[in-house]
Design an enzyme around this catalytic site. Structure first.
Site, mmCIF file in Angstrom:
data_model
loop_
_atom_site.group_PDB
_atom_site.id
_atom_site.type_symbol
_atom_site.label_atom_id
_atom_site.label_comp_id
_atom_site.label_asym_id
_atom_site.label_seq_id
_atom_site.Cartn_x
_atom_site.Cartn_y
_atom_site.Cartn_z
ATOM 1 N N GLY A 103 -38.472 -4.117 70.809
ATOM 2 C CA GLY A 103 -39.591 -3.482 71.509
ATOM 3 C C GLY A 103 -39.498 -1.972 71.519
ATOM 4 C CD GLN A 104 -36.262 2.327 68.296
ATOM 5 O OE1 GLN A 104 -35.722 1.462 67.603
ATOM 6 N NE2 GLN A 104 -36.009 3.609 68.147
ATOM 7 C CG HIS A 106 -34.791 6.452 73.300
ATOM 8 N ND1 HIS A 106 -35.501 6.282 72.131
ATOM 9 C CD2 HIS A 106 -35.202 5.468 74.133
ATOM 10 C CE1 HIS A 106 -36.322 5.245 72.262
ATOM 11 N NE2 HIS A 106 -36.152 4.728 73.471
HETATM 12 P P1 5GP Z 1 -38.342 2.512 73.996
HETATM 13 O O1 5GP Z 1 -39.313 1.417 74.319
HETATM 14 O O2 5GP Z 1 -38.622 3.169 72.664
HETATM 15 O O3 5GP Z 1 -36.897 2.089 74.153
HETATM 16 O O4 5GP Z 1 -38.532 3.587 75.138
HETATM 17 C C1 5GP Z 1 -39.348 4.705 75.035
HETATM 18 C C2 5GP Z 1 -39.423 5.312 76.425
HETATM 19 O O5 5GP Z 1 -39.963 6.619 76.299
HETATM 20 C C3 5GP Z 1 -40.317 4.550 77.395
HETATM 21 O O6 5GP Z 1 -39.569 4.166 78.536
HETATM 22 C C4 5GP Z 1 -41.420 5.554 77.742
HETATM 23 O O7 5GP Z 1 -41.819 5.486 79.088
HETATM 24 C C5 5GP Z 1 -40.764 6.883 77.402
HETATM 25 N N1 5GP Z 1 -41.699 7.933 76.976
HETATM 26 C C6 5GP Z 1 -42.718 7.813 76.081
HETATM 27 N N2 5GP Z 1 -43.333 8.991 75.904
HETATM 28 C C7 5GP Z 1 -42.700 9.880 76.710
HETATM 29 C C8 5GP Z 1 -42.886 11.284 76.955
HETATM 30 O O8 5GP Z 1 -43.765 11.932 76.395
HETATM 31 N N3 5GP Z 1 -42.042 11.864 77.842
HETATM 32 C C9 5GP Z 1 -41.048 11.154 78.480
HETATM 33 N N4 5GP Z 1 -40.289 11.842 79.324
HETATM 34 N N5 5GP Z 1 -40.846 9.847 78.255
HETATM 35 C C10 5GP Z 1 -41.662 9.218 77.384
#
Ligand code: 5GP
Length: 121
Positions: free
Chosen positions: A91-92, A98
């Site tokens: 679900g990335q 990160h």
């Molecule tokens: P993933 O699902 O890729 O592991 O997590 C991506 C994370 O990035 C999500 O928890 C989402 O809320 C966060 N996120 C997405 N866009 C932004 C942004 O523009 N700024 C910040 N601070 N977090 C973000």
């Protein structure tokens, strides 16, 4: 040419973030949609698509960075969850490596942790 991810744009100073900790190699900031009282994202400044592509030597440094971050936030005592979604099935959403650092309350067990892999076959 590949379009920059949101996190690369944050590193470049093109987008703002609510910064918590930074050094030469890494940056930590608040997640925009927090799913815990404390929800921080820690990223390397250099681009890696996901954990599978990450440099193990940089991972050693990142370990120290995240440990320092946990102390700064008081999470070293109360505990925290560290997650890195890697690739499609995880679900990335943002394809710049990160780590999510989640804490500040007793975290519920994730459904995926309770899933029975046997049931999939
Ligand atoms: P993933 O699902 O890729 O592991 O997590 C991506 C994370 O990035 C999500 O928890 C989402 O809320 C966060 N996120 C997405 N866009 C932004 C942004 O523009 N700024 C910040 N601070 N977090 C973000």
């Amino acid at each position: 040419m590949r379009e920059k991810t949101i996190f690369e744009r944050i590193v470049a100073g093109e987008l703002p973030c609510n910064k918590v900790l930074e050094d030469n190699d890494f940056l930590a900031f608040h997640d925009i949609h927090p799913r815990a009282p404390i929800h921080i994202l820690a990223i390397p400044k250099k681009h890696f698509k996901d954990f599978q592509e990450f440099d193990p030597e940089l991972m050693a440094k990142m370990t120290l960075f995240i440990q320092k971050l946990a102390v700064l936030l008081g999470l070293d005592k109360s505990g925290y969850r560290l997650i890195s979604n890697c690739g499609k099935n995880s679900g990335q959403e943002v394809f710049h490596l990160h780590f999510h650092i989640l804490g500040g309350f007793e975290l519920p067990k994730d459904k995926a942790e309770q899933a029975n892999p046997q049931a999939l076959f």
